[in-house]
Scaffold this motif. Structure first.
Motif, mmCIF file in Angstrom:
data_model
loop_
_atom_site.group_PDB
_atom_site.id
_atom_site.type_symbol
_atom_site.label_atom_id
_atom_site.label_comp_id
_atom_site.label_asym_id
_atom_site.label_seq_id
_atom_site.Cartn_x
_atom_site.Cartn_y
_atom_site.Cartn_z
ATOM 1 N N GLY A 43 -51.074 6.629 -10.137
ATOM 2 C CA GLY A 43 -50.982 7.656 -9.113
ATOM 3 C C GLY A 43 -50.377 8.966 -9.563
ATOM 4 N N THR A 44 -50.174 9.146 -10.869
ATOM 5 C CA THR A 44 -49.539 10.376 -11.362
ATOM 6 C C THR A 44 -50.535 11.389 -11.894
ATOM 7 O OG1 THR A 44 -49.245 9.429 -13.581
ATOM 8 C CG2 THR A 44 -47.443 9.127 -11.997
ATOM 9 N N HIS A 92 -43.213 15.526 -14.731
ATOM 10 C CA HIS A 92 -43.814 15.334 -13.403
ATOM 11 C C HIS A 92 -43.389 16.453 -12.455
ATOM 12 C CE1 HIS A 92 -45.686 11.649 -14.357
ATOM 13 N NE2 HIS A 92 -44.755 10.795 -13.990
ATOM 14 N N HIS A 93 -42.098 16.748 -12.443
ATOM 15 C CA HIS A 93 -41.562 17.737 -11.508
ATOM 16 C C HIS A 93 -42.145 19.124 -11.770
ATOM 17 C CE1 HIS A 93 -38.637 19.552 -8.799
ATOM 18 N NE2 HIS A 93 -38.398 20.470 -9.729
ATOM 19 N N PHE A 94 -42.170 19.542 -13.029
ATOM 20 C CA PHE A 94 -42.687 20.867 -13.361
ATOM 21 C C PHE A 94 -44.190 20.963 -13.092
ATOM 22 C CE2 PHE A 94 -38.637 21.855 -14.924
ATOM 23 C CZ PHE A 94 -38.581 23.160 -15.390
ATOM 24 N N HIS A 95 -44.928 19.911 -13.407
ATOM 25 C CA HIS A 95 -46.376 19.956 -13.173
ATOM 26 C C HIS A 95 -46.695 19.997 -11.684
ATOM 27 C CE1 HIS A 95 -48.780 19.680 -16.900
ATOM 28 N NE2 HIS A 95 -47.617 19.328 -17.422
ATOM 29 N N GLN A 96 -45.953 19.272 -10.891
ATOM 30 C CA GLN A 96 -46.182 19.320 -9.446
ATOM 31 C C GLN A 96 -45.940 20.726 -8.913
ATOM 32 O OE1 GLN A 96 -43.576 16.280 -7.945
ATOM 33 N NE2 GLN A 96 -44.847 14.608 -8.732
ATOM 34 N N ALA A 97 -44.873 21.371 -9.396
ATOM 35 C CA ALA A 97 -44.574 22.737 -8.956
ATOM 36 C C ALA A 97 -45.648 23.713 -9.432
ATOM 37 C CB ALA A 97 -43.202 23.157 -9.475
ATOM 38 N N LEU A 98 -46.076 23.550 -10.674
ATOM 39 C CA LEU A 98 -47.091 24.431 -11.234
ATOM 40 C C LEU A 98 -48.407 24.315 -10.475
ATOM 41 C CD1 LEU A 98 -48.087 26.355 -13.506
ATOM 42 C CD2 LEU A 98 -48.615 24.300 -14.845
ATOM 43 N N GLU A 99 -48.858 23.087 -10.254
ATOM 44 C CA GLU A 99 -50.146 22.895 -9.588
ATOM 45 C C GLU A 99 -50.078 23.299 -8.109
ATOM 46 O OE1 GLU A 99 -52.156 19.498 -12.428
ATOM 47 O OE2 GLU A 99 -51.239 18.850 -10.548
ATOM 48 N N GLU A 121 -50.814 18.252 -25.097
ATOM 49 C CA GLU A 121 -51.523 17.037 -25.490
ATOM 50 C C GLU A 121 -50.653 15.790 -25.491
ATOM 51 O OE1 GLU A 121 -53.871 17.520 -29.018
ATOM 52 O OE2 GLU A 121 -55.060 19.128 -28.146
ATOM 53 N N SER A 122 -49.386 15.911 -25.125
ATOM 54 C CA SER A 122 -48.557 14.721 -24.980
ATOM 55 C C SER A 122 -48.970 13.969 -23.732
ATOM 56 C CB SER A 122 -47.082 15.111 -24.881
ATOM 57 O OG SER A 122 -46.303 13.992 -24.492
ATOM 58 N N THR A 123 -48.817 12.654 -23.770
ATOM 59 C CA THR A 123 -49.153 11.859 -22.584
ATOM 60 C C THR A 123 -48.233 12.179 -21.414
ATOM 61 O OG1 THR A 123 -47.851 10.065 -23.586
ATOM 62 C CG2 THR A 123 -50.255 9.914 -23.734
ATOM 63 N N SER A 136 -49.562 13.533 -16.113
ATOM 64 C CA SER A 136 -48.966 14.240 -14.981
ATOM 65 C C SER A 136 -49.950 15.217 -14.359
ATOM 66 C CB SER A 136 -47.703 14.994 -15.428
ATOM 67 O OG SER A 136 -46.704 14.119 -15.873
ATOM 68 N N SER A 137 -51.192 15.180 -14.817
ATOM 69 C CA SER A 137 -52.188 16.164 -14.390
ATOM 70 C C SER A 137 -52.968 15.650 -13.190
ATOM 71 C CB SER A 137 -53.147 16.459 -15.547
ATOM 72 O OG SER A 137 -54.256 17.182 -15.094
ATOM 73 N N LYS A 138 -52.547 16.066 -12.000
ATOM 74 C CA LYS A 138 -53.252 15.665 -10.787
ATOM 75 C C LYS A 138 -54.394 16.616 -10.441
ATOM 76 C CE LYS A 138 -51.891 13.194 -7.711
ATOM 77 N NZ LYS A 138 -52.286 11.858 -7.207
ATOM 78 N N VAL A 139 -54.221 17.914 -10.745
ATOM 79 C CA VAL A 139 -55.159 18.933 -10.295
ATOM 80 C C VAL A 139 -55.784 19.691 -11.467
ATOM 81 C CG1 VAL A 139 -55.411 21.037 -8.916
ATOM 82 C CG2 VAL A 139 -53.914 19.197 -8.110
ATOM 83 N N SER A 140 -54.983 20.091 -12.439
ATOM 84 C CA SER A 140 -55.474 20.906 -13.560
ATOM 85 C C SER A 140 -56.659 20.241 -14.229
ATOM 86 C CB SER A 140 -54.357 21.109 -14.587
ATOM 87 O OG SER A 140 -53.203 21.622 -13.983
ATOM 88 N N SER A 141 -57.690 21.024 -14.528
ATOM 89 C CA SER A 141 -58.929 20.398 -15.012
ATOM 90 C C SER A 141 -59.408 20.914 -16.363
ATOM 91 C CB SER A 141 -60.050 20.597 -13.988
ATOM 92 O OG SER A 141 -60.361 21.959 -13.821
ATOM 93 N N ILE A 142 -58.681 21.836 -17.007
ATOM 94 C CA ILE A 142 -59.045 22.298 -18.348
ATOM 95 C C ILE A 142 -57.820 22.213 -19.235
ATOM 96 C CG2 ILE A 142 -59.941 24.198 -19.754
ATOM 97 C CD1 ILE A 142 -61.179 25.413 -17.305
ATOM 98 N N THR A 143 -57.969 21.685 -20.441
ATOM 99 C CA THR A 143 -56.872 21.660 -21.394
ATOM 100 C C THR A 143 -57.394 21.896 -22.804
ATOM 101 O OG1 THR A 143 -54.888 20.459 -22.073
ATOM 102 C CG2 THR A 143 -56.909 19.179 -21.917
ATOM 103 N N ARG A 144 -56.625 22.628 -23.584
ATOM 104 C CA ARG A 144 -56.980 22.825 -24.991
ATOM 105 C C ARG A 144 -56.952 21.485 -25.710
ATOM 106 N NH1 ARG A 144 -55.323 27.197 -27.859
ATOM 107 N NH2 ARG A 144 -55.107 25.799 -29.633
ATOM 108 N N ALA A 145 -57.971 21.243 -26.517
ATOM 109 C CA ALA A 145 -58.127 19.938 -27.152
ATOM 110 C C ALA A 145 -57.894 19.971 -28.652
ATOM 111 C CB ALA A 145 -59.526 19.380 -26.860
#
Length: 784
Positions: free
Chosen positions: A216-217, A440-447, A465-467, A472-481
């Motif tokens: 659920g994260t 988790h906390h920072f990503h929730q605030a960011l998204e 790229e860390s797990t 922690s990515s609930k919404v963000s849909s693009i990441t550098r690979a």
């Protein structure tokens, strides 16, 4: 902070995949006395028919009827199967003997920000910071088709994050850490997810779906809104100007690209626009290397370069970022303008004492890396941040900061952001409940801020790229690979392409992998361009003004500024998963993808130009003039039935972009390909379908484009006993090609009759889509 684990698993082959010895307590941490008792959580699920749930019997963990772990200690237990799945969690409180005939693929972090693959056959081949481990196994070594795969995903377990690593004894180790001395634990029931199946890409996809639902994260890629920038050609300012970006340079670049007929529709203003101060750089003194990373944000607004026009910008009316952005959108037809910022505001964070940033209660902290990161490459950026410190925004104020920054940017006509330096959070978890909780906390605030202030889910994640970040990515849909595109690093060009392809196996199930920018005028430009043509990614360059190769760009970009983006993340073909296309001296890399009506295969020679970082394996030297030979087959395109549909004959039309040749192949047929270093070839694969039992047809698309099949939207058939009608709808202008078993009687494009060419020797039909036709319908009429 670091929970120890028992001496781990070893790879073996005779009848098993992974075996474990009796556990010893081996510490994996920075501080003595923090290691406690290890518990792992392993989940298993078969993807096709439901096999028996995993179980432990007589010291062996059985998965799908095979011994996956042997010498399992008595204190290891299996919980009941999960609901609606043949899966369970394996827990423990507190390993095969030789390796043979099994191959493995690891995706691991070679430095704190980035991942690369490693291939091997033994537990000793598994590097520290491994975040995905895929094992190829066979029930019968004599039967090639009797292959199945076992997937190990170290995940987040409460406040703890796990990773895998091997040791010199061939054992597979599990490392669990919190990043905070005050956050300790001894029971970890869900640290590693394990799953098995006969199809590697199904296995990865279904495993991520299960994890997302259970944890659920995070959410999987398919469930996320995709930003509009993905389908439009872009230009980024970074490699064009680096920190010296200013309005005049931006306008010069937009002007030169537009004059060449390749107008960007997406602009990313990278690092260099923000209002910062740097106590480690003094005017008139030579700056120390890396001291730029000590700069801190003093305002959410733009710096003086973007205020007024003293820099020589031609926009005399522009007195703010908003004026400038509004002007360039109107003048150059930009659809989207994004700007860059770091997760903590800037590299050195936020200034605690500046008038406009005091309210965020930031304080200077000094990052501490985990032992796993330190076992690989040091990174100059990280070294500097450790030296100069980071102005860390109080977690209680982080949403306020993001909301202030993003609402201001929105008021300045900015459409979205690229958020960089995300993995820094894992080094700042001390006293904040650990790295996982902080992330988790920072990503929730960011998204939350992105959703509030921007439309279209307008964020690109980077250095993430860390797990900790991925899960922690609930919404963000693009990441550098991948690591940065580095135009001046001659040996990194092949590594960049290979790394993104392999990393996309893992990252591509959660996000759309971003392949980064590239120079169109560069010795490896076409190598990069062809990779992005089938990467399923956005396409953007970082050319300096007036330094463009428009021939390459016209093969990627349509006249209206849109691109022909493939459907999925581009990933290695199944027969490339366990070979090393960079260092073994013999293997070529193949990447597969889909369009709506066709498949696409790219084959790349990545050998001889560079070596993988943090891998103590000798590479096989080859000459720049040496050709390596491989083969491509329609069978390389996974899930081909999605585009084949009904009426498929079983054969395919295979078009070679580089040779301009068209071949008919059965699904299991193949073509030989020979390439030198830094060469690549692209093949469009289109299912040949039988219509009215009288003729066969397969569209190829715009054959002067790298991804020709990306131009085709649909193919529809109507007919009577004497006259058949094929309607092909698509986009873009240029030369259209198709396989046709017979010559059409007439051809129309958007209801206008057009001439066409037909070559009966190879059954190739070509016609020209007139310029200016953004969308078209080709009507072909056949007498049968």
């Amino acid at each position: 902070m670091i929970a120890a684990f028992p001496t781990p698993a070893r790879l073996r082959c005779p009848s098993s995949a992974f075996l474990c010895r009796k556990p010893l307590l081996q510490r994996c941490g920075r501080r003595p006395g923090l290691g406690r008792v290890w518990k792992s959580s392993i989940t298993s699920m078969c993807l096709a028919t439901a096999p028996p749930a995993p179980f432990v019997k007589e010291g062996a963990l059985k998965i799908n009827g095979r011994t996956a772990l042997a010498d399992v200690p008595e204190n290891v237990v299996v919980s009941p199967p999960l609901a609606d799945a043949s899966a369970a969690f394996l827990g423990a409180i507190a390993d095969q003997k030789d390796s043979r005939d099994y191959r493995l693929l690891c995706i691991f972090r070679f430095k704190i920000w980035w991942m690369v693959p490693r291939m091997g056959t033994s537990g000793s081949d598994v590097p520290s910071e491994t975040q995905m481990l895929l094992l190829e196994a066979r029930r019968d070594l004599a039967v090639d088709d009797d292959i199945f795969y076992i997937l190990f995903l170290p995940v987040l377990d409460g406040s703890f994050r796990s990773s895998l690593q091997g040791n010199s004894s061939g054992e597979l180790e599990l490392c669990i850490e919190s990043g905070d001395p005050a956050t300790r634990g001894s029971h970890f029931l869900e640290a590693v997810f394990v799953n098995s199946g006969s199809h590697p890409f199904d296995l990865m996809k279904e495993s991520m779906k299960m994890l997302a639902k259970h944890k659920g994260t995070f959410s999987v890629r398919e469930q996320k809104q995709k930003p509009g920038i993905l389908d439009w050609f872009g230009w980024c300012t970074w490699d064009a100007f680096y920190f010296d970006v200013d309005p005049k340079g931006i306008e010069d670049g937009l002007k030169s690209l537009s004059k060449g007929g390749i107008p960007p529709k997406f602009l990313l203003i990278d690092d260099g626009w923000q209002d910062t101060s740097n106590e480690f750089q003094r005017e008139g003194e030579e700056a120390a290397e890396g001291s730029q990373y000590g700069a801190r944000l003093i305002s959410v607004k733009e710096n003086k370069k973007f205020k007024g026009t003293s820099n020589g910008a031609s926009t005399s009316e522009a007195t703010s970022l908003k004026d400038f952005v509004t002007y360039i959108k109107k003048t150059y037809g930009l659809k989207y303008v994004y700007v860059w910022h770091a997760l903590m505001g800037y590299w050195g964070g936020v200034n605690p004492d500046a008038l406009e940033t005091k309210k965020y209660n930031s304080k200077i902290v000094y990052p501490v890396q985990s032992p796993g990161n330190l076992s690989h490459l040091r990174d100059l950026t990280m070294d500097c941040m450790e030296k100069y410190g980071v102005g860390m925004i109080s977690p209680e104020k982080i949403f306020e900061f993001y909301d202030d920054l993003h609402s201001y940017l929105r008021s300045q006509n900015i459409d979205g952001v690229k958020v960089d330096v995300q993995n820094i959070l894992e080094t700042l978890g001390s006293s904040y409940g650990g790295r996982v909780s902080l992330t988790h906390h920072f990503h929730q605030a960011l998204e939350k801020s992105i959703s509030k202030n921007f439309e279209d889910n307008s964020i690109i994640c980077c250095m993430a790229e860390s797990t900790d970040s991925v899960y922690s990515s609930k919404v963000s849909s693009i990441t550098r690979a991948s690591d940065d595109y580095m135009p001046r690093n001659l040996s990194s060009q092949t590594l960049h392409v290979a790394a993104v392809a392999f990393n996309s196996i893992f990252l591509g199930e959660v996000m759309v992998p971003d392949w980064d920018m590239f120079y169109s005028q560069h010795f490896a430009a076409e190598f990069h361009a062809t990779a992005r043509a089938l990467g399923g990614c956005g396409v953007y360059i970082s050319d300096k003004p007036n330094q463009h190769d428009f021939e390459i760009l016209r093969r990627l970009v349509l006249p209206n500024g849109s691109i022909l983006r493939a459907k999925y993340p581009g990933r290695p073909t199944r027969d490339c998963l366990f070979i090393d296309p960079v260092m073994d001296g013999r293997s070529l890399l193949k990447i597969w993808n889909h369009n709506k009506c066709t498949g696409i295969i790219g084959i790349f020679n990545c050998q001889g130009a560079g070596i993988w970082p943090s891998i103590n394996v000798e590479s096989t030297p080859i000459s720049e003039e040496t050709y390596l030979t491989g083969h491509v087959s329609p069978n390389d395109v996974e899930y081909f039935e999605e585009v084949a549909g009904d009426d498929w004959t079983g054969d395919c039309a295979v078009y070679s972009y580089n040779d301009g040749s068209l071949s008919r192949l059965p699904k299991n047929g193949s073509l030989d390909v020979s390439l030198k270093i830094l060469q690549s070839k692209l093949f469009t694969v289109s299912p040949i379908k039988s219509y009215n039992q009288n003729f066969q047809f397969a569209p190829i698309g715009l054959i002067k484009m790298y991804n020709s099949g990306g131009a085709i939207e649909s193919v529809d058939f109507t007919g009577d006993p004497s006259l058949c009608h094929l309607s092909i709808k698509g986009k873009g202008s240029g030369l259209f090609g198709a396989y046709s078993s017979i010559k059409p009687k007439t051809c129309k494009v958007n209801s206008t009759t057009e001439e066409f060419m037909f070559d009966p020797e190879n059954s190739m039909l070509t016609l020209t889509i007139p310029s200016g036709a953004e969308y078209w319908e080709i009507s072909l009429f056949f007498e049968v």
